[in-house]
Write a protein that holds these residues in place. Structure first.
Motif, PDB file in Angstrom:
ATOM      1  N   ALA A  18       0.834  -1.200   0.000  1.00  0.00           N
ATOM      2  CA  ALA A  18       0.000   0.000   0.000  1.00  0.00           C
ATOM      3  C   ALA A  18       0.871   1.254   0.000  1.00  0.00           C
ATOM      4  N   LEU A  19       1.874   1.260   0.860  1.00  0.00           N
ATOM      5  CA  LEU A  19       2.772   2.423   0.911  1.00  0.00           C
ATOM      6  C   LEU A  19       3.497   2.597  -0.421  1.00  0.00           C
ATOM      7  N   PHE A  44      -6.237   4.343   0.361  1.00  0.00           N
ATOM      8  CA  PHE A  44      -7.417   3.528   0.671  1.00  0.00           C
ATOM      9  C   PHE A  44      -7.008   2.097   0.979  1.00  0.00           C
ATOM     10  N   PHE A  45      -6.082   1.613   0.176  1.00  0.00           N
ATOM     11  CA  PHE A  45      -5.576   0.254   0.369  1.00  0.00           C
ATOM     12  C   PHE A  45      -4.864   0.140   1.713  1.00  0.00           C
ATOM     13  N   ALA A  46      -4.102   1.178   2.047  1.00  0.00           N
ATOM     14  CA  ALA A  46      -3.388   1.181   3.329  1.00  0.00           C
ATOM     15  C   ALA A  46      -4.382   1.143   4.484  1.00  0.00           C
ATOM     16  N   ALA A  47      -5.466   1.919   4.331  1.00  0.00           N
ATOM     17  CA  ALA A  47      -6.467   1.938   5.396  1.00  0.00           C
ATOM     18  C   ALA A  47      -7.077   0.559   5.587  1.00  0.00           C
ATOM     19  N   SER A  91      -5.724  -2.348   4.832  1.00  0.00           N
ATOM     20  CA  SER A  91      -4.824  -3.378   5.336  1.00  0.00           C
ATOM     21  C   SER A  91      -4.288  -3.050   6.727  1.00  0.00           C
ATOM     22  N   ALA A  92      -4.287  -1.764   7.117  1.00  0.00           N
ATOM     23  CA  ALA A  92      -3.737  -1.434   8.428  1.00  0.00           C
ATOM     24  C   ALA A  92      -4.778  -1.577   9.529  1.00  0.00           C
ATOM     25  N   THR A  93      -6.007  -1.138   9.256  1.00  0.00           N
ATOM     26  CA  THR A  93      -7.007  -1.121  10.342  1.00  0.00           C
ATOM     27  C   THR A  93      -8.353  -1.687   9.913  1.00  0.00           C
ATOM     28  N   TYR A  94      -8.386  -2.490   8.851  1.00  0.00           N
ATOM     29  CA  TYR A  94      -9.662  -2.959   8.292  1.00  0.00           C
ATOM     30  C   TYR A  94     -10.571  -1.803   7.933  1.00  0.00           C
ATOM     31  N   GLY A  95     -10.015  -0.764   7.334  1.00  0.00           N
ATOM     32  CA  GLY A  95     -10.829   0.320   6.821  1.00  0.00           C
ATOM     33  C   GLY A  95     -11.103   1.404   7.845  1.00  0.00           C
ATOM     34  N   MET A  96     -11.301   2.616   7.325  1.00  0.00           N
ATOM     35  CA  MET A  96     -11.628   3.732   8.209  1.00  0.00           C
ATOM     36  C   MET A  96     -13.101   3.649   8.584  1.00  0.00           C
ATOM     37  N   PRO A  97     -13.528   4.467   9.567  1.00  0.00           N
ATOM     38  CA  PRO A  97     -14.973   4.511   9.854  1.00  0.00           C
ATOM     39  C   PRO A  97     -15.746   4.939   8.613  1.00  0.00           C
TER      40      PRO A  97
END
Lengths: 314, 221
Positions: B134-135, B166-169, B171-177
Protein backbone atom coordinates in the motif's frame (compact mmCIF):
# COMPACT_ATOMS: atom_id res chain seq x y z
CA UNK A 1 18.18 -49.93 -12.31
CA UNK A 2 20.90 -47.48 -13.16
CA UNK A 3 20.90 -48.65 -16.76
CA UNK A 4 17.13 -48.24 -16.88
CA UNK A 5 17.45 -44.57 -15.92
CA UNK A 6 19.93 -44.03 -18.70
CA UNK A 7 17.50 -45.62 -21.12
CA UNK A 8 14.86 -43.13 -20.04
CA UNK A 9 17.38 -40.33 -20.45
CA UNK A 10 18.10 -41.51 -23.99
CA UNK A 11 14.39 -41.85 -24.69
CA UNK A 12 13.89 -38.26 -23.60
CA UNK A 13 16.64 -37.04 -25.92
CA UNK A 14 15.14 -39.04 -28.77
CA UNK A 15 11.78 -37.43 -28.11
CA UNK A 16 13.43 -34.02 -28.06
CA UNK A 17 15.07 -34.65 -31.43
CA UNK A 18 11.95 -36.15 -32.95
CA UNK A 19 9.16 -33.96 -31.58
CA UNK A 20 10.82 -30.53 -31.81
CA UNK A 21 10.45 -30.22 -35.63
CA UNK A 22 6.86 -31.45 -35.40
CA UNK A 23 6.13 -28.79 -32.81
CA UNK A 24 7.58 -26.10 -35.07
CA UNK A 25 5.42 -27.56 -37.84
CA UNK A 26 2.37 -27.33 -35.59
CA UNK A 27 3.06 -23.67 -34.81
CA UNK A 28 3.55 -22.86 -38.49
CA UNK A 29 0.39 -24.78 -39.40
CA UNK A 30 -1.73 -22.90 -36.84
CA UNK A 31 -0.23 -19.64 -38.01
CA UNK A 32 -1.15 -20.39 -41.60
CA UNK A 33 -4.70 -21.24 -40.60
CA UNK A 34 -5.07 -18.11 -38.49
CA UNK A 35 -3.97 -16.02 -41.46
CA UNK A 36 -6.15 -17.83 -43.97
CA UNK A 37 -3.31 -19.50 -45.83
CA UNK A 38 -2.90 -23.14 -46.77
CA UNK A 39 -0.31 -24.76 -44.56
CA UNK A 40 2.54 -26.97 -45.65
CA UNK A 41 1.60 -29.58 -43.09
CA UNK A 42 2.91 -30.82 -39.80
CA UNK A 43 5.90 -32.59 -41.31
CA UNK A 44 7.31 -29.83 -43.49
CA UNK A 45 10.17 -29.06 -41.05
CA UNK A 46 11.37 -32.69 -41.38
CA UNK A 47 11.37 -32.38 -45.16
CA UNK A 48 13.27 -29.11 -44.91
CA UNK A 49 15.88 -30.67 -42.66
CA UNK A 50 16.24 -33.71 -44.96
CA UNK A 51 16.71 -31.45 -47.94
CA UNK A 52 19.36 -29.38 -46.17
CA UNK A 53 21.23 -32.48 -45.00
CA UNK A 54 21.49 -33.78 -48.55
CA UNK A 55 22.92 -30.53 -49.90
CA UNK A 56 26.56 -29.58 -50.20
CA UNK A 57 28.22 -27.15 -47.85
CA UNK A 58 29.36 -23.90 -49.38
CA UNK A 59 32.09 -22.35 -47.26
CA UNK A 60 33.51 -18.87 -47.60
CA UNK A 61 37.25 -18.75 -48.30
CA UNK A 62 38.05 -16.91 -45.10
CA UNK A 63 35.90 -19.07 -42.81
CA UNK A 64 37.86 -20.13 -39.74
CA UNK A 65 37.36 -23.16 -37.51
CA UNK A 66 34.83 -21.19 -35.43
CA UNK A 67 32.49 -21.03 -38.39
CA UNK A 68 32.73 -24.77 -39.02
CA UNK A 69 32.62 -25.74 -35.36
CA UNK A 70 29.62 -23.60 -34.29
CA UNK A 71 26.78 -25.70 -35.81
CA UNK A 72 27.95 -28.81 -33.95
CA UNK A 73 28.36 -26.88 -30.71
CA UNK A 74 24.93 -25.26 -30.98
CA UNK A 75 23.35 -28.62 -31.72
CA UNK A 76 25.27 -30.32 -28.91
CA UNK A 77 24.34 -27.78 -26.23
CA UNK A 78 20.68 -28.05 -27.25
CA UNK A 79 20.80 -31.85 -26.83
CA UNK A 80 22.60 -31.52 -23.50
CA UNK A 81 20.04 -28.98 -22.29
CA UNK A 82 17.35 -31.47 -23.29
CA UNK A 83 18.99 -34.05 -21.05
CA UNK A 84 18.80 -31.69 -18.06
CA UNK A 85 15.24 -30.40 -18.26
CA UNK A 86 12.77 -32.95 -16.86
CA UNK A 87 10.30 -33.63 -19.66
CA UNK A 88 9.16 -37.15 -18.94
CA UNK A 89 10.68 -38.24 -15.66
CA UNK A 90 12.29 -36.55 -12.69
CA UNK A 91 14.89 -39.26 -12.26
CA UNK A 92 17.37 -38.19 -14.87
CA UNK A 93 20.98 -39.15 -14.17
CA UNK A 94 22.46 -36.16 -16.00
CA UNK A 95 20.02 -33.72 -14.45
CA UNK A 96 21.53 -34.23 -11.02
CA UNK A 97 24.85 -32.89 -12.26
CA UNK A 98 23.46 -29.60 -13.52
CA UNK A 99 20.99 -27.02 -12.27
CA UNK A 100 19.18 -24.08 -13.79
CA UNK A 101 22.22 -21.82 -13.78
CA UNK A 102 24.16 -24.36 -15.84
CA UNK A 103 21.20 -24.59 -18.19
CA UNK A 104 21.17 -20.84 -18.77
CA UNK A 105 24.95 -20.97 -19.27
CA UNK A 106 24.51 -23.69 -21.91
CA UNK A 107 22.12 -21.52 -23.88
CA UNK A 108 24.59 -18.66 -23.51
CA UNK A 109 27.52 -20.68 -24.87
CA UNK A 110 25.46 -21.55 -27.93
CA UNK A 111 24.53 -17.92 -28.41
CA UNK A 112 28.10 -16.71 -27.89
CA UNK A 113 29.43 -19.02 -30.58
CA UNK A 114 26.61 -18.17 -32.97
CA UNK A 115 27.47 -14.50 -32.56
CA UNK A 116 31.16 -15.24 -33.17
CA UNK A 117 30.32 -17.26 -36.26
CA UNK A 118 28.15 -14.41 -37.51
CA UNK A 119 31.15 -12.11 -37.38
CA UNK A 120 33.67 -14.69 -38.56
CA UNK A 121 33.03 -14.36 -42.29
CA UNK A 122 33.14 -10.61 -42.13
CA UNK A 123 29.87 -9.80 -43.90
CA UNK A 124 27.94 -6.77 -42.77
CA UNK A 125 24.75 -8.71 -42.03
CA UNK A 126 26.47 -11.20 -39.76
CA UNK A 127 28.03 -8.45 -37.68
CA UNK A 128 24.75 -6.58 -37.44
CA UNK A 129 22.88 -9.70 -36.38
CA UNK A 130 25.51 -10.57 -33.80
CA UNK A 131 25.47 -7.13 -32.26
CA UNK A 132 21.68 -7.15 -32.04
CA UNK A 133 21.60 -10.64 -30.62
CA UNK A 134 24.09 -9.78 -27.90
CA UNK A 135 22.17 -6.60 -27.05
CA UNK A 136 19.03 -8.64 -26.52
CA UNK A 137 20.93 -11.34 -24.64
CA UNK A 138 22.49 -8.92 -22.19
CA UNK A 139 19.02 -7.69 -21.26
CA UNK A 140 17.17 -11.00 -21.37
CA UNK A 141 19.58 -13.08 -19.37
CA UNK A 142 19.39 -11.28 -15.99
CA UNK A 143 15.61 -11.21 -16.31
CA UNK A 144 15.56 -14.93 -17.10
CA UNK A 145 17.72 -15.77 -14.09
CA UNK A 146 15.59 -13.54 -11.85
CA UNK A 147 12.39 -15.23 -13.02
CA UNK A 148 13.74 -18.68 -12.34
CA UNK A 149 15.33 -17.67 -9.05
CA UNK A 150 11.91 -16.57 -7.85
CA UNK A 151 10.68 -20.13 -8.25
CA UNK A 152 13.84 -21.58 -6.76
CA UNK A 153 13.40 -19.29 -3.75
CA UNK A 154 10.03 -20.88 -3.16
CA UNK A 155 11.46 -24.38 -3.49
CA UNK A 156 14.83 -23.53 -1.89
CA UNK A 157 16.81 -25.22 -4.63
CA UNK A 158 18.13 -24.45 -8.09
CA UNK A 159 17.85 -28.04 -9.25
CA UNK A 160 14.95 -28.46 -11.64
CA UNK A 161 13.92 -31.88 -10.32
CA UNK A 162 13.86 -30.52 -6.77
CA UNK A 163 11.71 -27.58 -7.87
CA UNK A 164 9.19 -29.93 -9.44
CA UNK A 165 9.21 -32.11 -6.32
CA UNK A 166 8.31 -29.12 -4.15
CA UNK A 167 5.44 -28.12 -6.42
CA UNK A 168 4.22 -31.72 -6.36
CA UNK A 169 4.37 -31.85 -2.58
CA UNK A 170 1.22 -29.76 -2.65
CA UNK A 171 2.22 -26.36 -1.39
CA UNK A 172 -0.17 -23.71 -2.45
CA UNK A 173 -0.03 -22.52 -6.03
CA UNK A 174 -1.81 -19.24 -5.31
CA UNK A 175 1.41 -17.33 -4.97
CA UNK A 176 1.71 -13.85 -6.46
CA UNK A 177 5.46 -14.24 -6.86
CA UNK A 178 5.09 -17.30 -9.09
CA UNK A 179 2.43 -15.62 -11.23
CA UNK A 180 4.76 -12.69 -11.86
CA UNK A 181 7.68 -14.98 -12.57
CA UNK A 182 5.54 -16.82 -15.14
CA UNK A 183 4.62 -13.54 -16.81
CA UNK A 184 8.26 -12.52 -16.96
CA UNK A 185 9.28 -15.94 -18.25
CA UNK A 186 6.81 -15.74 -21.14
CA UNK A 187 8.22 -12.38 -22.22
CA UNK A 188 11.78 -13.64 -21.98
CA UNK A 189 11.03 -16.88 -23.79
CA UNK A 190 9.55 -14.85 -26.66
CA UNK A 191 12.77 -12.84 -26.80
CA UNK A 192 15.16 -15.76 -26.41
CA UNK A 193 13.56 -17.98 -29.00
CA UNK A 194 13.22 -15.10 -31.44
CA UNK A 195 9.44 -15.02 -31.73
CA UNK A 196 7.38 -12.14 -33.02
CA UNK A 197 7.40 -9.08 -30.84
CA UNK A 198 11.19 -9.35 -30.75
CA UNK A 199 12.32 -11.13 -33.90
CA UNK A 200 10.42 -12.67 -36.78
CA UNK A 201 11.45 -16.30 -37.28
CA UNK A 202 10.25 -16.46 -40.88
CA UNK A 203 11.71 -13.24 -42.18
CA UNK A 204 14.64 -12.74 -44.44
CA UNK A 205 14.02 -9.04 -44.74
CA UNK A 206 17.39 -7.40 -44.32
CA UNK A 207 16.68 -4.71 -41.80
CA UNK A 208 14.55 -6.58 -39.30
CA UNK A 209 16.20 -9.94 -38.90
CA UNK A 210 18.29 -10.79 -35.89
CA UNK A 211 18.85 -14.51 -35.61
CA UNK A 212 18.58 -15.10 -39.34
CA UNK A 213 21.19 -12.44 -40.03
CA UNK A 214 23.82 -14.29 -38.05
CA UNK A 215 23.31 -17.59 -39.83
CA UNK A 216 22.85 -16.12 -43.29
CA UNK A 217 26.14 -17.59 -44.57
CA UNK A 218 25.43 -21.14 -43.48
CA UNK A 219 24.38 -23.81 -45.93
CA UNK A 220 23.81 -27.53 -46.24
CA UNK A 221 24.47 -29.73 -43.24
CA UNK A 222 25.58 -26.79 -41.07
CA UNK A 223 22.37 -24.89 -41.70
CA UNK A 224 20.33 -28.02 -41.03
CA UNK A 225 22.00 -28.47 -37.65
CA UNK A 226 21.44 -24.84 -36.69
CA UNK A 227 17.82 -24.90 -37.81
CA UNK A 228 17.22 -28.11 -35.92
CA UNK A 229 18.88 -26.64 -32.84
CA UNK A 230 16.69 -23.54 -32.96
CA UNK A 231 13.58 -25.73 -33.23
CA UNK A 232 14.86 -27.62 -30.20
CA UNK A 233 15.49 -24.35 -28.39
CA UNK A 234 11.87 -23.31 -28.81
CA UNK A 235 10.79 -26.75 -27.61
CA UNK A 236 13.20 -26.62 -24.65
CA UNK A 237 12.07 -23.21 -23.48
CA UNK A 238 8.50 -24.43 -23.46
CA UNK A 239 9.55 -27.57 -21.59
CA UNK A 240 11.49 -25.46 -19.10
CA UNK A 241 8.45 -23.25 -18.53
CA UNK A 242 6.24 -26.30 -18.14
CA UNK A 243 8.65 -27.95 -15.70
CA UNK A 244 8.95 -24.85 -13.55
CA UNK A 245 5.41 -23.48 -13.62
CA UNK A 246 3.06 -26.35 -14.54
CA UNK A 247 4.84 -29.67 -14.05
CA UNK A 248 1.72 -31.79 -13.52
CA UNK A 249 2.02 -34.99 -15.45
CA UNK A 250 5.80 -35.43 -15.33
CA UNK A 251 6.51 -38.86 -13.89
CA UNK A 252 8.07 -38.92 -10.43
CA UNK A 253 9.20 -42.48 -10.74
CA UNK A 254 10.47 -44.29 -13.76
CA UNK A 255 7.83 -46.93 -14.40
CA UNK A 256 6.53 -47.42 -17.91
CA UNK A 257 2.90 -46.42 -17.29
CA UNK A 258 3.87 -43.12 -15.66
CA UNK A 259 6.29 -42.35 -18.47
CA UNK A 260 3.71 -42.92 -21.18
CA UNK A 261 1.20 -40.82 -19.24
CA UNK A 262 3.86 -38.12 -18.98
CA UNK A 263 4.39 -38.31 -22.74
CA UNK A 264 0.66 -37.85 -23.37
CA UNK A 265 0.53 -34.89 -20.99
CA UNK A 266 3.55 -33.41 -22.71
CA UNK A 267 1.87 -33.60 -26.12
CA UNK A 268 -1.30 -32.00 -24.74
CA UNK A 269 0.67 -29.18 -23.12
CA UNK A 270 2.62 -28.63 -26.34
CA UNK A 271 -0.59 -28.37 -28.37
CA UNK A 272 -1.93 -25.85 -25.87
CA UNK A 273 1.25 -23.76 -25.64
CA UNK A 274 1.56 -23.75 -29.42
CA UNK A 275 -1.94 -22.32 -29.72
CA UNK A 276 -1.18 -19.61 -27.17
CA UNK A 277 2.08 -18.81 -28.95
CA UNK A 278 0.30 -18.41 -32.28
CA UNK A 279 -2.32 -16.21 -30.64
CA UNK A 280 0.43 -13.97 -29.26
CA UNK A 281 2.22 -13.88 -32.59
CA UNK A 282 -0.82 -13.05 -34.70
CA UNK A 283 -2.04 -10.50 -32.15
CA UNK A 284 1.15 -8.50 -31.95
CA UNK A 285 3.31 -6.68 -34.45
CA UNK A 286 7.06 -6.83 -34.41
CA UNK A 287 8.54 -4.19 -32.19
CA UNK A 288 11.00 -1.52 -33.20
CA UNK A 289 14.41 -2.63 -32.09
CA UNK A 290 14.88 0.40 -29.84
CA UNK A 291 11.70 -0.47 -27.99
CA UNK A 292 13.20 -3.81 -27.00
CA UNK A 293 14.95 -2.33 -23.99
CA UNK A 294 11.53 -1.44 -22.65
CA UNK A 295 10.10 -4.86 -23.46
CA UNK A 296 12.93 -6.67 -21.72
CA UNK A 297 13.06 -4.02 -19.02
CA UNK A 298 9.47 -4.80 -18.16
CA UNK A 299 10.32 -8.50 -18.12
CA UNK A 300 13.04 -7.71 -15.61
CA UNK A 301 10.61 -5.55 -13.66
CA UNK A 302 8.08 -8.37 -13.53
CA UNK A 303 10.72 -10.83 -12.39
CA UNK A 304 11.84 -8.44 -9.67
CA UNK A 305 8.23 -7.79 -8.71
CA UNK A 306 7.92 -11.56 -8.42
CA UNK A 307 10.86 -11.74 -6.09
CA UNK A 308 9.82 -8.84 -3.86
CA UNK A 309 6.36 -10.17 -2.93
CA UNK A 310 8.07 -13.38 -1.91
CA UNK A 311 9.64 -11.43 0.94
CA UNK A 312 6.91 -8.87 1.46
CA UNK A 313 3.73 -10.87 1.15
CA UNK A 314 4.56 -14.48 1.95
CA UNK B 1 -13.69 -18.89 4.06
CA UNK B 2 -10.46 -20.25 5.40
CA UNK B 3 -8.30 -17.49 6.90
CA UNK B 4 -5.22 -18.75 5.11
CA UNK B 5 -6.85 -18.73 1.69
CA UNK B 6 -8.22 -15.26 2.40
CA UNK B 7 -4.76 -13.98 3.31
CA UNK B 8 -3.38 -15.49 0.10
CA UNK B 9 -6.13 -13.95 -2.02
CA UNK B 10 -5.45 -10.66 -0.29
CA UNK B 11 -1.74 -10.76 -1.07
CA UNK B 12 -2.47 -11.87 -4.63
CA UNK B 13 -4.71 -8.84 -5.16
CA UNK B 14 -2.10 -6.65 -3.47
CA UNK B 15 0.44 -7.87 -5.98
CA UNK B 16 -1.92 -6.97 -8.82
CA UNK B 17 -2.49 -3.50 -7.37
CA UNK B 18 1.28 -3.05 -7.34
CA UNK B 19 1.50 -4.34 -10.90
CA UNK B 20 -1.10 -1.86 -12.15
CA UNK B 21 0.74 0.91 -10.32
CA UNK B 22 3.92 -0.01 -12.20
CA UNK B 23 1.95 -0.30 -15.42
CA UNK B 24 0.70 3.26 -14.96
CA UNK B 25 4.23 4.43 -14.23
CA UNK B 26 5.46 3.28 -17.64
CA UNK B 27 2.31 3.65 -19.77
CA UNK B 28 2.59 6.17 -22.60
CA UNK B 29 -0.96 6.37 -23.88
CA UNK B 30 -3.80 8.27 -22.22
CA UNK B 31 -6.47 5.63 -22.66
CA UNK B 32 -4.09 2.91 -21.52
CA UNK B 33 -3.55 4.86 -18.31
CA UNK B 34 -7.26 5.19 -17.69
CA UNK B 35 -7.77 1.47 -18.28
CA UNK B 36 -5.00 0.58 -15.83
CA UNK B 37 -6.52 2.96 -13.30
CA UNK B 38 -9.88 1.22 -13.74
CA UNK B 39 -8.28 -2.18 -13.15
CA UNK B 40 -6.57 -0.93 -10.02
CA UNK B 41 -9.90 0.29 -8.69
CA UNK B 42 -11.48 -3.07 -9.47
CA UNK B 43 -8.75 -4.98 -7.60
CA UNK B 44 -9.14 -2.63 -4.64
CA UNK B 45 -12.87 -3.11 -4.59
CA UNK B 46 -12.61 -6.92 -4.69
CA UNK B 47 -9.93 -6.85 -2.02
CA UNK B 48 -12.06 -4.70 0.27
CA UNK B 49 -15.02 -7.03 -0.15
CA UNK B 50 -12.88 -10.08 0.65
CA UNK B 51 -11.40 -8.47 3.76
CA UNK B 52 -14.88 -7.42 4.85
CA UNK B 53 -16.18 -10.95 4.38
CA UNK B 54 -13.30 -12.58 6.26
CA UNK B 55 -13.24 -10.35 9.29
CA UNK B 56 -17.01 -9.84 9.38
CA UNK B 57 -17.00 -6.07 9.16
CA UNK B 58 -20.01 -5.27 7.08
CA UNK B 59 -19.32 -1.60 6.56
CA UNK B 60 -16.42 -2.70 4.33
CA UNK B 61 -19.02 -3.98 1.84
CA UNK B 62 -20.36 -0.45 1.54
CA UNK B 63 -16.92 0.99 0.95
CA UNK B 64 -16.26 -1.78 -1.57
CA UNK B 65 -19.39 -0.85 -3.51
CA UNK B 66 -18.46 2.83 -3.22
CA UNK B 67 -15.03 2.07 -4.67
CA UNK B 68 -16.63 0.12 -7.47
CA UNK B 69 -19.04 2.94 -8.30
CA UNK B 70 -16.60 5.82 -8.05
CA UNK B 71 -13.22 4.42 -9.05
CA UNK B 72 -14.27 1.81 -11.57
CA UNK B 73 -17.24 3.47 -13.23
CA UNK B 74 -17.56 7.18 -12.52
CA UNK B 75 -13.98 8.47 -12.47
CA UNK B 76 -12.84 6.54 -15.56
CA UNK B 77 -15.95 7.80 -17.33
CA UNK B 78 -15.15 11.40 -16.38
CA UNK B 79 -11.53 10.94 -17.47
CA UNK B 80 -12.66 9.44 -20.79
CA UNK B 81 -14.97 12.37 -21.43
CA UNK B 82 -12.23 14.83 -20.50
CA UNK B 83 -9.69 13.17 -22.76
CA UNK B 84 -12.13 13.11 -25.66
CA UNK B 85 -13.37 16.67 -25.20
CA UNK B 86 -9.88 18.07 -24.79
CA UNK B 87 -8.76 16.02 -27.81
CA UNK B 88 -5.69 14.69 -26.04
CA UNK B 89 -6.42 11.00 -26.76
CA UNK B 90 -3.92 10.97 -29.63
CA UNK B 91 -1.21 12.43 -27.48
CA UNK B 92 1.57 10.08 -26.55
CA UNK B 93 3.50 11.45 -23.69
CA UNK B 94 7.25 11.31 -23.67
CA UNK B 95 8.43 10.07 -20.33
CA UNK B 96 12.02 10.48 -19.25
CA UNK B 97 13.73 7.12 -19.71
CA UNK B 98 11.27 4.35 -18.89
CA UNK B 99 13.79 1.75 -17.59
CA UNK B 100 15.19 4.37 -15.20
CA UNK B 101 11.70 5.15 -13.91
CA UNK B 102 11.10 1.43 -13.40
CA UNK B 103 14.27 1.08 -11.36
CA UNK B 104 13.20 4.03 -9.23
CA UNK B 105 9.85 2.34 -8.71
CA UNK B 106 11.55 -0.87 -7.58
CA UNK B 107 13.74 1.11 -5.20
CA UNK B 108 10.60 2.72 -3.77
CA UNK B 109 9.04 -0.72 -3.21
CA UNK B 110 12.11 -1.91 -1.34
CA UNK B 111 12.20 1.33 0.67
CA UNK B 112 8.57 1.00 1.71
CA UNK B 113 9.12 -2.63 2.64
CA UNK B 114 12.01 -1.54 4.85
CA UNK B 115 9.87 1.19 6.36
CA UNK B 116 6.85 -0.99 7.00
CA UNK B 117 8.41 -4.22 8.22
CA UNK B 118 8.51 -3.18 11.92
CA UNK B 119 4.89 -2.03 11.71
CA UNK B 120 3.67 -5.25 10.16
CA UNK B 121 5.55 -7.28 12.75
CA UNK B 122 3.55 -5.56 15.49
CA UNK B 123 0.25 -6.00 13.72
CA UNK B 124 -1.92 -9.09 14.13
CA UNK B 125 -4.32 -8.52 11.28
CA UNK B 126 -4.78 -10.90 8.36
CA UNK B 127 -3.89 -8.12 5.97
CA UNK B 128 -0.70 -6.95 7.70
CA UNK B 129 1.65 -8.10 4.93
CA UNK B 130 0.04 -5.85 2.33
CA UNK B 131 0.92 -2.66 4.21
CA UNK B 132 4.24 -2.32 2.39
CA UNK B 133 2.48 -2.70 -0.95
CA UNK B 134 0.00 0.00 0.00
CA UNK B 135 2.77 2.42 0.91
CA UNK B 136 4.63 1.53 -2.29
CA UNK B 137 1.49 2.29 -4.32
CA UNK B 138 1.27 5.73 -2.71
CA UNK B 139 4.93 6.40 -3.45
CA UNK B 140 4.67 5.23 -7.04
CA UNK B 141 1.67 7.53 -7.52
CA UNK B 142 3.83 10.36 -6.22
CA UNK B 143 6.70 9.37 -8.52
CA UNK B 144 4.27 9.39 -11.43
CA UNK B 145 3.16 12.91 -10.56
CA UNK B 146 6.80 14.01 -10.47
CA UNK B 147 7.96 12.40 -13.71
CA UNK B 148 4.98 13.34 -15.87
CA UNK B 149 4.39 16.67 -17.52
CA UNK B 150 0.86 16.29 -18.77
CA UNK B 151 -1.88 17.59 -16.49
CA UNK B 152 -4.22 14.63 -17.07
CA UNK B 153 -1.53 12.07 -16.23
CA UNK B 154 -0.62 14.00 -13.11
CA UNK B 155 -4.22 13.79 -11.98
CA UNK B 156 -4.27 10.06 -12.65
CA UNK B 157 -1.12 9.80 -10.53
CA UNK B 158 -2.91 11.69 -7.79
CA UNK B 159 -5.90 9.36 -7.96
CA UNK B 160 -3.56 6.35 -7.88
CA UNK B 161 -2.05 7.79 -4.71
CA UNK B 162 -5.52 7.98 -3.23
CA UNK B 163 -6.03 4.34 -4.19
CA UNK B 164 -2.87 3.48 -2.29
CA UNK B 165 -4.09 5.33 0.80
CA UNK B 166 -7.42 3.53 0.67
CA UNK B 167 -5.58 0.25 0.37
CA UNK B 168 -3.39 1.18 3.33
CA UNK B 169 -6.47 1.94 5.40
CA UNK B 170 -7.97 -1.44 4.55
CA UNK B 171 -4.82 -3.38 5.34
CA UNK B 172 -3.74 -1.43 8.43
CA UNK B 173 -7.01 -1.12 10.34
CA UNK B 174 -9.66 -2.96 8.29
CA UNK B 175 -10.83 0.32 6.82
CA UNK B 176 -11.63 3.73 8.21
CA UNK B 177 -14.97 4.51 9.85
CA UNK B 178 -17.75 4.70 7.31
CA UNK B 179 -18.30 8.44 7.77
CA UNK B 180 -14.68 9.17 6.91
CA UNK B 181 -14.79 6.91 3.89
CA UNK B 182 -17.97 8.51 2.60
CA UNK B 183 -16.35 11.91 3.05
CA UNK B 184 -13.19 10.86 1.19
CA UNK B 185 -15.20 9.36 -1.64
CA UNK B 186 -17.16 12.58 -2.01
CA UNK B 187 -13.96 14.62 -1.88
CA UNK B 188 -12.38 12.58 -4.66
CA UNK B 189 -15.48 12.99 -6.77
CA UNK B 190 -15.62 16.75 -6.25
CA UNK B 191 -11.88 16.95 -6.91
CA UNK B 192 -12.38 15.18 -10.22
CA UNK B 193 -15.00 17.74 -11.26
CA UNK B 194 -12.78 20.64 -10.24
CA UNK B 195 -9.86 19.11 -12.12
CA UNK B 196 -12.05 18.88 -15.18
CA UNK B 197 -12.91 22.57 -14.99
CA UNK B 198 -9.26 23.48 -14.47
CA UNK B 199 -8.23 21.38 -17.44
CA UNK B 200 -10.56 23.33 -19.68
CA UNK B 201 -9.20 26.61 -18.34
CA UNK B 202 -5.56 25.53 -18.78
CA UNK B 203 -6.40 24.27 -22.25
CA UNK B 204 -8.05 27.51 -23.36
CA UNK B 205 -5.23 29.64 -21.91
CA UNK B 206 -2.23 27.69 -23.17
CA UNK B 207 -3.62 25.52 -25.96
CA UNK B 208 -1.91 22.60 -24.28
CA UNK B 209 -2.06 20.60 -21.08
CA UNK B 210 1.69 20.50 -20.63
CA UNK B 211 2.32 21.92 -17.16
CA UNK B 212 5.74 23.21 -18.22
CA UNK B 213 3.85 25.94 -20.03
CA UNK B 214 2.76 27.31 -16.69
CA UNK B 215 6.23 28.79 -16.22
CA UNK B 216 4.87 31.53 -18.46
CA UNK B 217 2.50 32.57 -15.71
CA UNK B 218 5.16 34.84 -14.20
CA UNK B 219 4.53 38.53 -13.89
CA UNK B 220 6.51 40.49 -16.39
CA UNK B 221 8.88 43.06 -15.05
Amino acid sequence: MKLYRFIIELLQIAILLGVAPAFTGWVRMLKCWSQGRTSAGLFQPYRDLLKLFSKDILLADNASWIFRFTPYLVFGTAVLAGAIIPMLSLELPIASTADVIVLVALFTIARFFTALAGMDIGTAFGGMGSSREMTIASLAEPAMLMAIFTVSLASRSTSLSQMVHVIYSGQSILRPSIAFALFAFVLIALAETGRIPVDNPSTHLELTMIHEAMILEYSGRHLALIEWASMMKLFLFIMLGVAVFAPWGIAETGDIVAISAAFLFMILKLLFVGTVLVMIETGLAKMRIFRLTEFLGSAFLLATLGMLPYFILE
Amino acid sequence: MDLNIAAQLNSFLAAFVLLTAFGMLVQRRMYGLVHLFTWQGLFLSINTAIVGFVVGKHHLYISSVLTLLIKVILLPYILHVLIRRLKVHREVEIIVNIPMTMMMGIALVIFSYYLMSPVSQLSTLVTRSTLAVALATVMIGLLMMITRKHAVTQIIGFLAMENGLFFAATSATYGMPLVVELGVALDVLIAAFIFGIFFFHIHTTFDSLDVDQMARLKEED
